[in-house]
Enzyme design. Sequence first.
Site, PDB file in Angstrom:
ATOM      1  N   ASP B  12       0.858  -1.191   0.000  1.00 17.09           N
ATOM      2  CA  ASP B  12       0.000   0.000   0.000  1.00 17.09           C
ATOM      3  C   ASP B  12       0.888   1.233   0.000  1.00 17.09           C
ATOM      4  OD1 ASP B  12      -2.630   1.308   0.225  1.00 17.09           O
ATOM      5  OD2 ASP B  12      -1.874   1.998   2.156  1.00 17.09           O
ATOM      6  N   SER B  13       0.288   2.366  -0.335  1.00 18.13           N
ATOM      7  CA  SER B  13       1.035   3.626  -0.329  1.00 18.13           C
ATOM      8  C   SER B  13       1.359   4.082   1.095  1.00 18.13           C
ATOM      9  CB  SER B  13       0.243   4.707  -1.052  1.00 18.13           C
ATOM     10  OG  SER B  13      -1.023   4.855  -0.454  1.00 18.13           O
ATOM     11  N   GLU B 155      -6.848   9.597   9.058  1.00 17.86           N
ATOM     12  CA  GLU B 155      -5.479   9.635   9.598  1.00 17.86           C
ATOM     13  C   GLU B 155      -5.425  10.408  10.913  1.00 17.86           C
ATOM     14  OE1 GLU B 155      -2.068   9.829   7.374  1.00 17.86           O
ATOM     15  OE2 GLU B 155      -2.813   8.186   6.147  1.00 17.86           O
ATOM     16  N   CYS B 188     -11.444   3.488  -1.268  1.00 17.53           N
ATOM     17  CA  CYS B 188     -10.143   3.927  -0.744  1.00 17.53           C
ATOM     18  C   CYS B 188      -9.945   3.201   0.568  1.00 17.53           C
ATOM     19  CB  CYS B 188     -10.135   5.444  -0.528  1.00 17.53           C
ATOM     20  SG  CYS B 188      -8.695   6.028   0.410  1.00 17.53           S
TER      21      CYS B 188
END
Lengths: 269, 269
Positions: B12-13, B155, B188
């Site tokens: 994953d990024s 986040e 996402c």
Amino acid sequence: MRGREWPIGVFDSGVGGLTVLRALRDRLPEESFLYLGDTARLPYGSKSPETVARYAEQASRILVERGIKALVIACNTASAVALERLRERFGPLPVIGVVEPGAAAACEAAPRGRILVIATEGTVRGGAYERAIRALRPEAAVISAPCPLFVALAEEGWVDGPIAAAVARRYLDPFLIKEEIECVVLGCTHFPALRGVLAEVVGPGVALVDSAESAARVVAAQLAEVGLRAPAGQEGGLRFLATDAPQRFQRVGALFLGEAIGGVELVDL
Amino acid sequence: MRGREWPIGVFDSGVGGLTVLRALRDRLPEESFLYLGDTARLPYGSKSPETVARYAEQASRILVERGIKALVIACNTASAVALERLRERFGPLPVIGVVEPGAAAACEAAPRGRILVIATEGTVRGGAYERAIRALRPEAAVISAPCPLFVALAEEGWVDGPIAAAVARRYLDPFLIKEEIECVVLGCTHFPALRGVLAEVVGPGVALVDSAESAARVVAAQLAEVGLRAPAGQEGGLRFLATDAPQRFQRVGALFLGEAIGGVELVDL
């Protein structure tokens, strides 16, 4: 040999630094600017100091190689962690960050030294604003708060209205109520986009310090000192480089620059 | 020769893909996993397809070189633009993205084919979910909406409460009111963190489709097909790699994984 007609280089991790370019343009309308946004690797705010410093040096080198008479590090995170390294590498070229000018303006705006710095996680963790403020005013009471959602709000263009106000209150109210803050430093290039809503939330008794304006004053003074100001009366040009997604740079960037952005050249890092 | 005891690689990024790892762990508790978050270069969602594909290949190569029996591309943006390239490069290793499984689950959840995909800008612009859904159901009415603030909210850990609800309503209400949406695809990896507030905003008549759960089912089936499922009854291990800021990975990542994260090894790309 650098000439008066050379552009000023402005480096940022993305489009946020266009608020710094805007302040530079307002103060120095006769100067030309070459702006580089490292959009392939943004954001810098959540990355480690070593990585940010390496990226900042690579990006700055591109600007230096194209011929600039001064280098402005518009990115707060990069200013905080990489300024000394960039000065070592690229001196005697004047290298100006946004942290030191912002710290100086904060000290002027806070007679009792009660200062809140809002920034990205990286800038807060690095503590550069605290150090710069305490170097000028050792007794200052500096608090730093990371406000990462402001970046997302600014990029989305949601810079006023109830959501922006609610986010601002959630981040700032605890400090405003308990800490008798005199000024809030906008320690991230994205935050001036939210200036209106921030001014409402902090109220009329608290000053907002924009590092971009302070940095523009320093750039003007340093160029004058070395005799490299562009001749008055001409109109300066603008060129843009980005490391990725030039269309997004044009679209979102216009929000921050306050004017349309023409061509954007893609460069590889 | 790949063995049953080898780990499954998950790329994953950043930390968002840990919601996919969580779904994989729930379904395959006996498997071991090697997770790589490309935290030095996140987010991928605002980058160009070429850049994302290049980064995804570099990051995947690290996992492949360490020995994995399957590769899961947890990042929606990378799944959307790089899956074919990764299959070419690393086949016959099974390479599983999240877009195709998510599209299949959406078609099941929307009898009349009225589907809203919410994702990052990059995923929406690429149109991969539309293509994958229309490949299964040509008459489907697919709408895609970029919701970048959800990433920042997740986040920050602001996954419920009035701000998350207001952002969700601002993004989703226009579609819910006008378009008779039957299901919303969480396109996402960050979005499952906001599942509670999203469920409230869309209401009981609209299904939420989590690509992570669908992808976990596909991984289980593909491993069984080639006889590479780990022996039942053992407990699988977890190892984590990140390209930057391992402390932040541990702290924020725990929110997404739903359990504490031990050591994180820093790797250079």
